[in-house]
Design a protein around this motif. Structure first.
Motif, PDB file in Angstrom:
ATOM      1  N   VAL A 208       0.835  -1.210   0.000  1.00 36.41           N
ATOM      2  CA  VAL A 208       0.000   0.000   0.000  1.00 36.41           C
ATOM      3  C   VAL A 208       0.865   1.254   0.000  1.00 36.41           C
ATOM      4  O   VAL A 208       0.584   2.219  -0.733  1.00 36.41           O
ATOM      5  CB  VAL A 208      -0.972  -0.015   1.196  1.00 36.41           C
ATOM      6  CG1 VAL A 208      -1.606   1.357   1.404  1.00 36.41           C
ATOM      7  CG2 VAL A 208      -2.051  -1.072   0.982  1.00 36.41           C
ATOM      8  N   PHE A 209       1.915   1.290   0.796  1.00 40.30           N
ATOM      9  CA  PHE A 209       2.779   2.469   0.817  1.00 40.30           C
ATOM     10  C   PHE A 209       3.384   2.714  -0.569  1.00 40.30           C
ATOM     11  O   PHE A 209       3.452   3.860  -1.031  1.00 40.30           O
ATOM     12  CB  PHE A 209       3.884   2.306   1.863  1.00 40.30           C
ATOM     13  CG  PHE A 209       3.465   2.624   3.271  1.00 40.30           C
ATOM     14  CD1 PHE A 209       2.189   2.344   3.725  1.00 40.30           C
ATOM     15  CD2 PHE A 209       4.354   3.199   4.164  1.00 40.30           C
ATOM     16  CE1 PHE A 209       1.808   2.634   5.035  1.00 40.30           C
ATOM     17  CE2 PHE A 209       3.988   3.511   5.468  1.00 40.30           C
ATOM     18  CZ  PHE A 209       2.706   3.218   5.903  1.00 40.30           C
ATOM     19  N   ARG A 210       3.814   1.654  -1.222  1.00 40.04           N
ATOM     20  CA  ARG A 210       4.380   1.818  -2.566  1.00 40.04           C
ATOM     21  C   ARG A 210       3.322   2.303  -3.550  1.00 40.04           C
ATOM     22  O   ARG A 210       3.596   3.167  -4.399  1.00 40.04           O
ATOM     23  CB  ARG A 210       4.987   0.495  -3.035  1.00 40.04           C
ATOM     24  CG  ARG A 210       6.252   0.103  -2.266  1.00 40.04           C
ATOM     25  CD  ARG A 210       6.612  -1.353  -2.491  1.00 40.04           C
ATOM     26  NE  ARG A 210       7.748  -1.754  -1.673  1.00 40.04           N
ATOM     27  CZ  ARG A 210       8.039  -3.030  -1.377  1.00 40.04           C
ATOM     28  NH1 ARG A 210       7.275  -4.018  -1.850  1.00 40.04           N
ATOM     29  NH2 ARG A 210       9.086  -3.313  -0.615  1.00 40.04           N
TER      30      ARG A 210
ATOM     31  N   ALA B  60       8.062   3.143   5.146  1.00 40.53           N
ATOM     32  CA  ALA B  60       8.257   4.580   4.952  1.00 40.53           C
ATOM     33  C   ALA B  60       9.711   4.905   4.654  1.00 40.53           C
ATOM     34  O   ALA B  60      10.015   5.683   3.730  1.00 40.53           O
ATOM     35  CB  ALA B  60       7.786   5.332   6.198  1.00 40.53           C
ATOM     36  N   LEU B  61      10.618   4.326   5.427  1.00 44.06           N
ATOM     37  CA  LEU B  61      12.034   4.666   5.264  1.00 44.06           C
ATOM     38  C   LEU B  61      12.612   4.116   3.968  1.00 44.06           C
ATOM     39  O   LEU B  61      13.552   4.698   3.415  1.00 44.06           O
ATOM     40  CB  LEU B  61      12.833   4.194   6.473  1.00 44.06           C
ATOM     41  CG  LEU B  61      13.048   5.263   7.561  1.00 44.06           C
ATOM     42  CD1 LEU B  61      13.896   6.417   7.034  1.00 44.06           C
ATOM     43  CD2 LEU B  61      11.730   5.788   8.095  1.00 44.06           C
ATOM     44  N   GLU B  62      12.073   3.005   3.462  1.00 40.08           N
ATOM     45  CA  GLU B  62      12.494   2.548   2.133  1.00 40.08           C
ATOM     46  C   GLU B  62      12.229   3.634   1.098  1.00 40.08           C
ATOM     47  O   GLU B  62      13.061   3.921   0.232  1.00 40.08           O
ATOM     48  CB  GLU B  62      11.759   1.262   1.750  1.00 40.08           C
ATOM     49  CG  GLU B  62      12.311   0.010   2.376  1.00 40.08           C
ATOM     50  CD  GLU B  62      11.687  -1.249   1.779  1.00 40.08           C
ATOM     51  OE1 GLU B  62      10.905  -1.128   0.808  1.00 40.08           O
ATOM     52  OE2 GLU B  62      11.988  -2.337   2.276  1.00 40.08           O
ATOM     53  N   ILE B  63      11.051   4.247   1.190  1.00 39.82           N
ATOM     54  CA  ILE B  63      10.678   5.308   0.259  1.00 39.82           C
ATOM     55  C   ILE B  63      11.546   6.541   0.471  1.00 39.82           C
ATOM     56  O   ILE B  63      12.092   7.111  -0.480  1.00 39.82           O
ATOM     57  CB  ILE B  63       9.187   5.650   0.426  1.00 39.82           C
ATOM     58  CG1 ILE B  63       8.324   4.475  -0.044  1.00 39.82           C
ATOM     59  CG2 ILE B  63       8.819   6.925  -0.319  1.00 39.82           C
ATOM     60  CD1 ILE B  63       6.863   4.587   0.320  1.00 39.82           C
ATOM     61  N   PHE B  64      11.698   6.956   1.715  1.00 38.59           N
ATOM     62  CA  PHE B  64      12.463   8.176   1.995  1.00 38.59           C
ATOM     63  C   PHE B  64      13.938   8.025   1.644  1.00 38.59           C
ATOM     64  O   PHE B  64      14.570   8.966   1.147  1.00 38.59           O
ATOM     65  CB  PHE B  64      12.318   8.564   3.470  1.00 38.59           C
ATOM     66  CG  PHE B  64      10.933   9.010   3.863  1.00 38.59           C
ATOM     67  CD1 PHE B  64      10.013   9.417   2.910  1.00 38.59           C
ATOM     68  CD2 PHE B  64      10.552   9.018   5.200  1.00 38.59           C
ATOM     69  CE1 PHE B  64       8.729   9.832   3.273  1.00 38.59           C
ATOM     70  CE2 PHE B  64       9.285   9.439   5.578  1.00 38.59           C
ATOM     71  CZ  PHE B  64       8.372   9.845   4.610  1.00 38.59           C
ATOM     72  N   ARG B  65      14.504   6.851   1.910  1.00 37.83           N
ATOM     73  CA  ARG B  65      15.908   6.637   1.556  1.00 37.83           C
ATOM     74  C   ARG B  65      16.086   6.692   0.041  1.00 37.83           C
ATOM     75  O   ARG B  65      17.084   7.231  -0.462  1.00 37.83           O
ATOM     76  CB  ARG B  65      16.401   5.298   2.119  1.00 37.83           C
ATOM     77  CG  ARG B  65      16.608   5.305   3.642  1.00 37.83           C
ATOM     78  CD  ARG B  65      17.091   3.937   4.114  1.00 37.83           C
ATOM     79  NE  ARG B  65      17.182   3.829   5.559  1.00 37.83           N
ATOM     80  CZ  ARG B  65      18.213   4.230   6.298  1.00 37.83           C
ATOM     81  NH1 ARG B  65      19.258   4.798   5.707  1.00 37.83           N
ATOM     82  NH2 ARG B  65      18.203   4.084   7.615  1.00 37.83           N
TER      83      ARG B  65
END
Length: 249
Positions: A73-75, A125-130
């Motif tokens: 969902v985040f992706r 979240a941090l996968e996306i932010f990184r």
């Protein structure tokens, strides 16, 4: 200060999550709203889209205890909005019972939802932010995290664990464009806090409480007890008072 225009909020179908969604929409942010109750999300989507026609409002069904679904969902939210500038880890449960009174399933559910599922959300979240080299992670802890509390033992432990998790993430990301904010709300009126018949001392309205939360979020403060009064001095008392005093409060 960085403008955060694309915001994901979990637990957005009610309570503080719903109120934060309204506040962000009023500021012109595009929203990805996630929760289990899609009927309420859709109603909120219609409300916000009508009130703020220039923003984009995405809704996604999400059970945060389905960890694979959290990442998916985040992706999907990132793809729908092109980017995610801020992710608010808000979904959680309360109540519970004293340890050893036969309430292990309820207490375990609290720990799973408030801590393990929050870890999954932080990881996603941090996968996306990184990958973006930017972003703002907000986690909603609780003033109950200040000490181990009677009757709320599992809840206070889960929220203390979440605060420590966020602090570790913040330490890992010092001097980077990724910011981390931990909020410690006091008694703010919501579905989670208004189940009893007796009024709760020091309870503030949803409007006042969430306005205080939004000020801390927009300032991207590392930590904030909200509202500041009376919870900053109360936090000191909770941290340093004898356990017998805390247990009677």
């Amino acid at each position: 200060m960085t403008v955060r225009k694309d915001v994901l909020i979990t637990g957005a179908s009610s309570g503080l999550g719903e109120a934060m969604a309204r506040k962000h929409a009023a500021c012109g942010a595009n929203l990805a709203l996630c929760a289990r109750r899609t009927d309420r999300l859709i109603a909120l989507q219609r409300e916000l889209s009508a009130a703020h026609p220039r923003i984009k409002v995405e809704v996604h069904r999400l059970d945060v205890n389905n960890h694979d679904q959290v990442f998916q969902v985040f992706r999907s939210c990132r793809e729908a909005l092109d980017t995610l500038d801020r992710i608010i880890v808000n979904a959680g449960v309360s109540h519970g019972a004293p340890i050893g009174t036969g309430a292990f399933p309820a207490n375990a559910r609290i720990m799973q939802t408030n801590l393990v599922a929050a870890l999954a959300q932080c990881e996603a979240a941090l996968e996306i932010f990184r990958d973006q080299h930017s972003g703002h992670l907000v986690v909603i802890s609780s003033m109950s995290a200040m000490r181990g509390l009677p009757h709320l033992t599992a809840y206070s432990a889960s929220k203390a664990g979440l605060a420590t998790l966020a602090e570790g993430i913040r330490a890992d990301l010092l001097d980077t464009p990724v910011k981390v904010t931990t909020l410690f709300p006091g008694y703010i009126e919501s579905e989670m806090t208004t189940s009893g018949d007796e009024p709760t001392p020091m309870m503030v309205s949803t409007e006042k409480g969430v306005t205080s939360m939004m000020k801390a979020i927009e300032a991207e403060r590392p930590q904030a007890k909200v509202p500041a009064w009376p919870w900053i001095p109360m936090g000191f008392v909770m941290r340093h008072a004898p356990l017998r005093v805390v247990a009677r409060s």
